[in-house]
Scaffold this active site. Structure first.
Site, mmCIF file in Angstrom:
data_model
loop_
_atom_site.group_PDB
_atom_site.id
_atom_site.type_symbol
_atom_site.label_atom_id
_atom_site.label_comp_id
_atom_site.label_asym_id
_atom_site.label_seq_id
_atom_site.Cartn_x
_atom_site.Cartn_y
_atom_site.Cartn_z
ATOM 1 N N THR A 1 0.866 -1.174 0.000
ATOM 2 C CA THR A 1 0.000 0.000 0.000
ATOM 3 C C THR A 1 0.903 1.225 0.000
ATOM 4 O O THR A 1 1.941 1.215 0.660
ATOM 5 C CB THR A 1 -0.867 -0.010 1.275
ATOM 6 O OG1 THR A 1 -1.766 -1.103 1.185
ATOM 7 C CG2 THR A 1 -1.650 1.284 1.450
ATOM 8 N N VAL B 1 -13.219 -4.644 1.229
ATOM 9 C CA VAL B 1 -12.635 -3.314 1.240
ATOM 10 C C VAL B 1 -11.880 -3.132 2.558
ATOM 11 O O VAL B 1 -12.417 -3.414 3.630
ATOM 12 C CB VAL B 1 -13.733 -2.238 1.088
ATOM 13 C CG1 VAL B 1 -13.166 -0.848 1.302
ATOM 14 C CG2 VAL B 1 -14.368 -2.338 -0.296
ATOM 15 N N GLY B 2 -10.636 -2.692 2.460
ATOM 16 C CA GLY B 2 -9.818 -2.467 3.655
ATOM 17 C C GLY B 2 -9.909 -1.023 4.113
ATOM 18 O O GLY B 2 -10.889 -0.324 3.834
ATOM 19 N N ASP B 3 -8.869 -0.571 4.803
ATOM 20 C CA ASP B 3 -8.940 0.772 5.385
ATOM 21 C C ASP B 3 -8.530 1.884 4.431
ATOM 22 O O ASP B 3 -8.847 3.055 4.673
ATOM 23 C CB ASP B 3 -8.044 0.839 6.634
ATOM 24 C CG ASP B 3 -6.572 0.625 6.294
ATOM 25 O OD1 ASP B 3 -6.266 -0.290 5.493
ATOM 26 O OD2 ASP B 3 -5.732 1.365 6.813
ATOM 27 N N GLY C 1 -1.402 -1.651 6.594
ATOM 28 C CA GLY C 1 -1.350 -2.842 7.441
ATOM 29 C C GLY C 1 -2.620 -3.653 7.306
ATOM 30 O O GLY C 1 -3.280 -3.631 6.262
ATOM 31 N N THR C 2 -2.975 -4.369 8.374
ATOM 32 C CA THR C 2 -4.176 -5.204 8.374
ATOM 33 C C THR C 2 -5.399 -4.290 8.443
ATOM 34 O O THR C 2 -5.810 -3.852 9.516
ATOM 35 C CB THR C 2 -4.143 -6.150 9.586
ATOM 36 O OG1 THR C 2 -2.900 -6.853 9.564
ATOM 37 C CG2 THR C 2 -5.279 -7.157 9.519
ATOM 38 N N GLY C 3 -5.971 -4.019 7.267
ATOM 39 C CA GLY C 3 -6.990 -2.976 7.143
ATOM 40 C C GLY C 3 -8.134 -3.097 8.122
ATOM 41 O O GLY C 3 -8.641 -2.088 8.629
#
Lengths: 334, 334
Positions: A200, A229-231, A252-254
């Site tokens: 990202t 969908v992540g962050d 990172g881990t969204g």
């Protein structure tokens, strides 16, 4: 005059009596920028050329952003330009070089925010827009909306002059192999495997006008399914900017970054708790999040640029008008 | 014993000496619930039957939630059940009765959050799931993700035992007329026209176990285009719950609620600024947001249920184990 000392000499003495360094020692830089290309576990034994290539890409992006800010450009223009360059760079998981989703294509997310008036825009699950960050900026500037997703975001792109490409244009051999390996591996594929959430990209900046901006763009998770969908396109999680506090871009881990509203939480700790940027960022990344969840880059209204991450490394770089110029990959580098 | 007064009589005296009411005067209710059916301008001259019908629907939902909480059910079960009922109710803009988008169909958004462990789930732009809030809960409980959108969310629904319907099942004549009128009107249709953003539904609750939960569901904006997503499926904007602070559900001009991260901001003001729930909620709704942007319902860990809105009215109701039972529409009602 009774004093034998000129005031300019006396003031630092007084300040140091009070136990604080004189303010004059660290004036606000005229501009400041921090960029990232993702956080995770970068193997130390990877071919040396790989780290060098990443450093060269980060250097080029840092150069571009610095140049815009140095000649008085806005932080909004700087973060968009930097993210566009990183989107075109096949080394990072955004735009060209985005990871493959479970059906073998690409869905891209991006968001951008202007700290001056809190205007913001975001897109999720777009498939044919070469620079998702620019489409996010169009959402911000050309619509009454903040977030457009999927087919709708594509239709909005049809109404704008933004460069379009076939979805396969985003393909790279490296990401295809990563995806195929991932598919072979499992099923058991977990969203939080740090080795697979790389790349990202994001940028935050303070400009000469005193305004902050932040931008983030991503291809999401390798082999992702179900329109996850992540962050990155979530204002407050992946991206936030407010001239009164700071500008933040996350990676990172969204899911964890959404749960804790990471970017906005850092701003909120400064605004409501009176914390400084580094204290706030550490409290969120090292306190709220779990070890190895990822990291953030941020810059405050005084131009202090920071990064905080709990992964083994983070592709990152920073520069400011005082001559700071740092390009880093692993955690322990100085 | 030298004291002539038993301790139980003395303690309230001591407390009142300190200038604070004795804690014993307002013990925490064992459970508490607040629900809403949207905020906006409800015409006072609407047929009397219309307000009555809304009151009956709110009463039924309040009853259902109260019953679950009174018999020891979890706040998560209570808010999901209440929102399911309101999704089935054609009076509100969620599930059956959702507004029409620009192409004449429906796209639904929902989110849910558990204050005990901050687990959360959300869906956006779903088209064939009768109860989007239940799909959001499945995202929370059955996947590693937080937010699924569009076709992907539909595919995930295929893997779950959730009731499916044709998209036209959500049609109501009322909403079709509203949409056609809207289309005739314009083009100039603005996302912030308060008359057209009615009916998002939500619930927040505290259960006997001391846990908070929040849920929100919506059909979005009449005549919306481009896959626009508002605040309802955004954790931190439309919905937030944290046992340490409060549970919040929002309704109004979604873009503004995303920009200010409304639900999470209220929690952050309590956590970092030490504000109480009502002070925090007012600061955000009356301070950050503009007049007429909408409102929120919230409950804190002590079971205090509040609503704050700047629109002329908000369909809302509250109950708790102390016998509170309020059902309201306009602002000035007592």
């Amino acid at each position: 005059m009774r004093s034998l000392l000129p005031l300019s000499l006396l003031l630092p003495l007084l300040a140091s009596c009070a136990g604080a360094p004189p303010r004059e020692a660290t004036p606000r830089p005229e501009w400041s920028i921090v960029i990232h290309g993702g956080a995770g576990t970068i193997p130390r034994d990877a071919p040396a050329g790989e780290a060098d290539a990443h450093r060269r890409s980060l250097a080029a992006a840092l150069e571009l952003g610095s140049e815009i800010l140095a000649r008085g450009g806005t932080s909004l223009d700087a973060v968009e330009a930097v993210v566009r360059l990183l989107e075109d760079d096949p080394l990072f998981n955004a735009g060209k070089g985005a990871v493959f989703h479970a059906e073998g294509g690409h869905e891209l997310d991006a968001s951008i925010m202007d700290g001056e008036d809190l205007s913001c825009g975001a897109v999720a699950a777009v498939r044919t827009v070469r620079h998702p960050i620019t489409l996010a900026r169009r959402v911000m500037e050309e619509t009454a909306h903040v977030l457009l997703v999927g087919d709708g975001a594509e239709k909005f792109a049809d109404t704008q002059e933004v460069e379009r490409v076939e979805n396969s244009w985003f393909d790279t051999e490296h990401r295809r192999e990563q995806w195929l390996e991932r598919k072979r591996e499992a099923e058991g594929a977990s969203a939080s495997d740090p080795a697979h959430r790389f790349g990202t990209v994001g940028a935050v900046a303070l400009d000469r006008g005193g305004h902050l901006a932040a931008a983030t763009s991503t291809g999401g998770l390798t082999n992702k399914r179900f329109g996850r969908v992540g962050d990155s396109p979530i204002i407050g999680a992946g991206t936030y900017a407010d001239d009164r506090t700071c500008a933040v871009s996350s990676t990172g881990t969204g899911e964890e970054f959404i749960r804790f509203g990471v970017a906005r939480s850092i701003s909120a700790r400064m605004a409501y708790g009176g914390e400084d940027l580094e204290t706030a960022a550490r409290a969120v990344v090292e306190g709220d999040l779990a070890p190895d969840d990822g990291g953030i880059i941020a810059v405050d209204a005084q131009g202090r640029g920071v990064w905080v991450f709990t992964t083994a490394g983070m592709y990152r770089a920073a520069a400011d008008s005082h001559g700071r110029r740092e390009i880093r990959i692993w955690g322990e580098e100085e």
